[in-house]
Design an enzyme around this catalytic site. Structure first.
Site, PDB file in Angstrom:
ATOM      1  N   SER A   1      -4.948  22.566  12.184  1.00 22.38           N
ATOM      2  CA  SER A   1      -4.467  21.686  13.186  1.00 22.38           C
ATOM      3  C   SER A   1      -3.361  22.490  13.958  1.00 22.38           C
ATOM      4  O   SER A   1      -2.967  23.750  13.542  1.00 22.38           O
ATOM      5  CB  SER A   1      -3.877  20.490  12.612  1.00 22.38           C
ATOM      6  OG  SER A   1      -4.519  19.664  11.793  1.00 22.38           O
TER       7      SER A   1
ATOM      8  N   ILE B   1       1.121  22.448   8.249  1.00 19.20           N
ATOM      9  CA  ILE B   1       0.630  23.302   7.278  1.00 19.20           C
ATOM     10  C   ILE B   1       1.109  22.948   6.104  1.00 19.20           C
ATOM     11  O   ILE B   1       2.540  23.340   5.815  1.00 19.20           O
ATOM     12  CB  ILE B   1       0.777  24.837   7.673  1.00 19.20           C
ATOM     13  CG1 ILE B   1       0.135  25.205   9.234  1.00 19.20           C
ATOM     14  CG2 ILE B   1       0.014  25.498   6.501  1.00 19.20           C
ATOM     15  CD1 ILE B   1      -1.181  24.618   9.254  1.00 19.20           C
ATOM     16  N   THR B   2       0.828  22.320   5.072  1.00 23.83           N
ATOM     17  CA  THR B   2       1.138  22.078   3.641  1.00 23.83           C
ATOM     18  C   THR B   2       1.242  23.110   2.866  1.00 23.83           C
ATOM     19  O   THR B   2       0.672  24.071   2.823  1.00 23.83           O
ATOM     20  CB  THR B   2       0.180  21.012   3.088  1.00 23.83           C
ATOM     21  OG1 THR B   2       0.091  19.983   4.083  1.00 23.83           O
ATOM     22  CG2 THR B   2       0.863  20.300   1.857  1.00 23.83           C
TER      23      THR B   2
ATOM     24  N   ASP C   1     -15.630  17.907   3.950  1.00 20.49           N
ATOM     25  CA  ASP C   1     -16.675  17.201   3.261  1.00 20.49           C
ATOM     26  C   ASP C   1     -16.601  17.116   1.910  1.00 20.49           C
ATOM     27  O   ASP C   1     -16.508  16.212   0.963  1.00 20.49           O
ATOM     28  CB  ASP C   1     -18.317  17.590   3.666  1.00 20.49           C
ATOM     29  CG  ASP C   1     -18.661  16.839   4.950  1.00 20.49           C
ATOM     30  OD1 ASP C   1     -18.027  16.058   5.427  1.00 20.49           O
ATOM     31  OD2 ASP C   1     -19.682  17.474   5.354  1.00 20.49           O
TER      32      ASP C   1
ATOM     33  N   ARG D   1      10.970  -8.617 -15.840  1.00 19.17           N
ATOM     34  CA  ARG D   1      11.937  -9.418 -15.055  1.00 19.17           C
ATOM     35  C   ARG D   1      11.642 -10.930 -15.209  1.00 19.17           C
ATOM     36  O   ARG D   1      10.363 -11.338 -15.433  1.00 19.17           O
ATOM     37  CB  ARG D   1      11.549  -9.049 -13.495  1.00 19.17           C
ATOM     38  CG  ARG D   1      12.293  -9.860 -12.614  1.00 19.17           C
ATOM     39  CD  ARG D   1      13.784  -9.532 -12.433  1.00 19.17           C
ATOM     40  NE  ARG D   1      14.273 -10.193 -11.129  1.00 19.17           N
ATOM     41  CZ  ARG D   1      15.533 -10.304 -11.000  1.00 19.17           C
ATOM     42  NH1 ARG D   1      16.408  -9.805 -11.789  1.00 19.17           N
ATOM     43  NH2 ARG D   1      16.004 -10.908  -9.848  1.00 19.17           N
TER      44      ARG D   1
ATOM     45  N   GLN E   1       6.836  -5.276  -2.766  1.00 18.49           N
ATOM     46  CA  GLN E   1       7.121  -6.780  -2.692  1.00 18.49           C
ATOM     47  C   GLN E   1       7.284  -7.353  -3.847  1.00 18.49           C
ATOM     48  O   GLN E   1       8.098  -8.334  -4.356  1.00 18.49           O
ATOM     49  CB  GLN E   1       5.878  -7.522  -2.082  1.00 18.49           C
ATOM     50  CG  GLN E   1       6.154  -8.806  -1.590  1.00 18.49           C
ATOM     51  CD  GLN E   1       7.163  -8.920  -0.543  1.00 18.49           C
ATOM     52  OE1 GLN E   1       7.353  -8.205   0.125  1.00 18.49           O
ATOM     53  NE2 GLN E   1       7.669 -10.440  -0.418  1.00 18.49           N
TER      54      GLN E   1
ATOM     55  N   GLY F   1      10.677  -6.878  -5.411  1.00 21.97           N
ATOM     56  CA  GLY F   1      11.698  -7.687  -4.624  1.00 21.97           C
ATOM     57  C   GLY F   1      12.815  -6.593  -4.119  1.00 21.97           C
ATOM     58  O   GLY F   1      12.302  -5.637  -3.712  1.00 21.97           O
TER      59      GLY F   1
ATOM     60  N   GLU G   1      -6.065  15.377   6.757  1.00 18.48           N
ATOM     61  CA  GLU G   1      -7.369  15.574   6.655  1.00 18.48           C
ATOM     62  C   GLU G   1      -8.230  14.614   7.331  1.00 18.48           C
ATOM     63  O   GLU G   1      -9.301  14.184   6.737  1.00 18.48           O
ATOM     64  CB  GLU G   1      -7.737  15.610   5.077  1.00 18.48           C
ATOM     65  CG  GLU G   1      -7.224  16.857   4.540  1.00 18.48           C
ATOM     66  CD  GLU G   1      -8.045  17.438   3.271  1.00 18.48           C
ATOM     67  OE1 GLU G   1      -9.270  17.199   3.193  1.00 18.48           O
ATOM     68  OE2 GLU G   1      -7.623  17.752   2.317  1.00 18.48           O
TER      69      GLU G   1
END
Length: 384
Positions: free
Chosen positions: A130, A161-162, A244, A272, A341, A344, A368
């Site tokens: 990229s 670039i990771t 691929d 909980r 969620q 909470g 990717e």
């Protein structure tokens, strides 16, 4: 029923691998995951543990000093590490991405130059496709490479670039003949010590804080002529073939993140209490949890099928690889959001890992190839 029927299940070796990686991840990686994220530091503990166990790049063939594992095994390693720390899962994940162009297209001599050091854990390898103005439209890249005697000279900048700065080797796509457009792109292997190779500044990101993302610059960067991957002009084809094979690994990372969030939410619901009852007793929340688990399992199976088909090098991998990456990453975003969620207010704090998993999940929909690009790939496969 036939108890010996085994045409659609993991082999004993794959199951044993999962158990070994999970044990390592829970003992050696999980305890450091929150600090890695909080401090934005490279997960050295994970790197050392993975290298010691030989899990940092399992797909390297035995003839180059590797484990010789298949692509499904590679996905299982990434998934199990991502379950506790997405940043750490990019150690085997990015090694796999950077290695794949070499495994697919490089000469045996070039493989011997690069692969043994990665197999031994002495080096890592990153992937450089990229650019700032050539992301989804990768073929419009501006980085150039010209032949100068026994060397190639590279000029340009790659971004996103990771593990840049941590890796020793970089597989790089550059234009060698602008007139030929995509057919004028070639692939190269660059070493961090090559003259003219410069590491840029670290990006400030939403998630995967422990995995550095940087630009890399080529300023009359000179590399030996034999470090070209395959024939001149075949680099873009190699890049597409690589994706691929590696998009299922992003799916596997997403599955791991989602599974980790599902595990956190499940345990929290058991512990909980509200209105004098455990959250696990409320049917509305049970339905949420069931949907989360259903999607995770569906994503896992799709990724495993895609990885298995890639290992067999079946034709027309584009659809299944894109489907695996797209569905799994969308699932990871949905499941981690639901996990927050279910927890909470606690889910919104850094005292629990759900918010980190939610932030980490987002990138799996982007890198990717964005999921919009994946849908284009799938549609073109269906309509051609």
């Amino acid at each position: 029923m036939n108890s010996e029927f085994d045409s659609y299940r993991l082999s004993d070796e794959h199951t044993a691998l999962r158990e070994a990686v999970r044990d390592l991840a829970e003992k050696e990686i999980a305890p450091h995951a929150a600090d890695v994220d909080e401090q934005g530091r490279y997960p050295v503990e994970a790197r050392d543990a993975l290298v010691k166990a030989g899990f940092q790049a399992v797909i390297i063939p035995e003839e180059y000093g590797g484990q010789g594992a298949d692509e499904l095994a590679g996905c299982i390693v990434i998934e199990e590490v991502a379950r506790v720390c997405a940043s750490s899962s990019l150690i085997p994940g990015v090694n796999g991405l950077g290695l794949t162009p070499i495994l697919l297209s490089a000469s045996d001599e070039l493989k011997k130059q690069v692969l043994p050091s990665v197999a031994a854990g002495e080096a890592m390898v990153s992937y450089a496709l990229s650019e700032r103005e050539a992301g989804s439209d990768a073929a419009s890249m501006k980085t150039r490479a010209r032949r100068d005697g026994d060397e190639w000279v590279l000029n340009g900048t790659k971004c996103w670039i990771t593990n840049a700065g941590e890796s020793t080797w970089y597989t790089v796509m550059a234009v060698t003949d602008p007139e030929k457009k995509a057919n004028g792109i070639s692939a190269f292997v660059v070493h961090s010590d090559d003259p003219g190779f410069v590491i840029g500044t670290k990006e400030r990101k939403l998630g995967i804080h422990g995995s550095p993302t940087r630009e890399i610059h080529f300023e009359d960067c000179r590399i030996p002529a034999d470090r070209i991957i395959g024939a001149e002009g075949t680099g873009f084809k190699t890049a597409l073939r690589t994706l691929d094979h590696t998009r299922p690994t992003i799916g596997a990372q997403a599955v791991g993140i989602a599974q980790g969030a599902l595990d956190v939410a499940t345990q929290y619901m058991k512990e909980r209490k509200q209105f004098g009852r455990h959250l696990a007793e409320f049917q509305g929340l049970q339905f949420m949890l069931a949907d989360m688990a259903m999607k995770v399992e569906a994503a896992r199976q799709l990724c495993y099928v895609a990885a298995s088909r890639a290992e067999r090098n079946e034709p027309d991998l584009g659809f299944i690889s894109s489907a695996a990456k797209c569905f799994a990453s969308d699932t990871a975003m949905q499941v981690t959001t639901d996990a927050v969620q279910l927890l909470g207010g606690a889910g919104y704090t850094r005292d629990f890992p759900a918010e980190r998993m939610m932030r980490d999940a987002k990138i799996t929909q982007i890198y990717e190839g964005t999921n919009q690009i994946q849908r284009m790939v799938m549609a073109r496969s269906l309509l051609r």
